[in-house]
Design an enzyme around this catalytic site. Structure first.
Site, PDB file in Angstrom:
ATOM      1  N   GLU A  53       6.977   3.632  -5.289  1.00 35.10           N
ATOM      2  CA  GLU A  53       5.716   3.240  -5.831  1.00 35.10           C
ATOM      3  C   GLU A  53       4.668   4.230  -5.291  1.00 35.10           C
ATOM      4  O   GLU A  53       4.335   4.175  -4.046  1.00 35.10           O
ATOM      5  CB  GLU A  53       5.357   1.939  -5.564  1.00 35.10           C
ATOM      6  CG  GLU A  53       3.912   1.315  -6.306  1.00 35.10           C
ATOM      7  CD  GLU A  53       3.371   0.316  -6.127  1.00 35.10           C
ATOM      8  OE1 GLU A  53       2.650  -0.442  -6.718  1.00 35.10           O
ATOM      9  OE2 GLU A  53       3.733  -0.551  -4.824  1.00 35.10           O
ATOM     10  N   GLU A  57       0.348  -8.514 -10.374  1.00 34.83           N
ATOM     11  CA  GLU A  57       0.220  -8.223  -8.941  1.00 34.83           C
ATOM     12  C   GLU A  57      -1.576  -7.983  -8.633  1.00 34.83           C
ATOM     13  O   GLU A  57      -1.898  -7.151  -8.419  1.00 34.83           O
ATOM     14  CB  GLU A  57       0.888  -7.075  -8.328  1.00 34.83           C
ATOM     15  CG  GLU A  57       0.672  -6.926  -6.573  1.00 34.83           C
ATOM     16  CD  GLU A  57       1.452  -5.791  -6.222  1.00 34.83           C
ATOM     17  OE1 GLU A  57       2.238  -5.720  -5.174  1.00 34.83           O
ATOM     18  OE2 GLU A  57       1.078  -4.560  -6.567  1.00 34.83           O
TER      19      GLU A  57
END
Length: 258
Positions: free
Chosen positions: A143, A240
């Site tokens: 990520e 998230e």
């Protein structure tokens, strides 16, 4: 619309971690993700997952010493043996929890460090992780994270992350496309997603700039979620974000997109 997974590390903070699974079910989520389950035994987490009937979409491999400020060890020279041990731990949890994605955090690049040396270690560790994860049917994801939230993080841009995946060449190594981080670092979200969708392994959302529910701020998530569908993405979309108040009271965005 996409399948949404509640991030239990950031959402439902009004409950202890192991008590967050059932509120997520009550709110209509079919999947969950979280940062690190390692504070709890495999049996404890698996019991909650199985009793709730939720799918575990993703969690992170051990990140080093989180309390001391470490944010992953995959790119850190001299830590390869530790990385392999940490991966073994993560795979033990994956075997019990059945997640399809495991996020491996790159770590921090200290000022003056040799970026090329870090990159070489990163590729070596990612190739190893993908090889070890393959028998479980597990995809490793990396990520890009913005340096406002994590100053010095090694991996920041989507183009660099996808280039690394191509260089490693493992079919079960993909990129985690977090709209929050991508917007802060580079913007142009729709075009970037179109360009790289084939090697996107997981998506996450939160408002920008405040990282709250995806119903405020500068990003048009309703448009982007339609685009996700149009592009044929069938994976999970992780919510998230840090709720503005109690999690359940802020889920109007989810109801609007059902």
């Amino acid at each position: 619309m996409p399948r949404f997974a509640a991030n239990l590390s950031m959402m439902y903070q009004e409950y202890a971690f192991l008590d967050r699974f059932f509120p997520a079910v009550d709110d209509g989520f079919k999947g969950v993700e979280f940062l690190f389950p390692y504070e709890f035994s495999i049996a404890e987490v698996a019991l909650k997952k199985n009793d709730s009937g939720l799918n575990v979409a993703l969690f992170n491999a051990p990140p080093g010493d989180w309390s001391a400020g470490e944010r992953g060890i995959a790119s850190l020279p001299g830590r390869q043996d530790e990385f392999k041990r940490s991966l073994d731990t993560a795979l033990e949890y994956s075997s019990a929890l059945g997640n399809s994605r495991l996020h491996v955090m790159a770590g921090l690049l200290e000022p003056g460090a040799d970026r090329a040396a870090h990159r070489a270690v990163y590729l070596e560790n990612l190739a190893y992780a993908a090889q070890q994860a393959a028998p479980l049917g597990l995809t490793i994801v990396i990520e890009p994270i913005n340096v406002r939230d994590i100053p010095g993080f090694f991996l920041n841009r989507q183009d660099e992350a996808h280039a690394i995946c191509r260089e490693v060449g493992a079919t079960n190594l993909k990129v985690q496309f977090d709209f929050y981080h991508c917007q802060i670092t580079e913007g142009d979200l729709a075009t970037t997603l179109r360009q790289y969708i084939e090697s996107v392994g997981h998506i996450q959302i939160a408002s920008v700039p405040d990282r709250h529910e995806p119903d405020e701020g500068e990003v048009n998530f309703a448009y982007l979620m339609k685009l996700v569908d149009e592009l044929g993405y069938h994976g999970w979309v992780g919510a998230e974000y840090r709720p503005r108040g109690k999690t359940s009271e802020g889920l109007g965005w989810l109801r609007a997109w059902e």
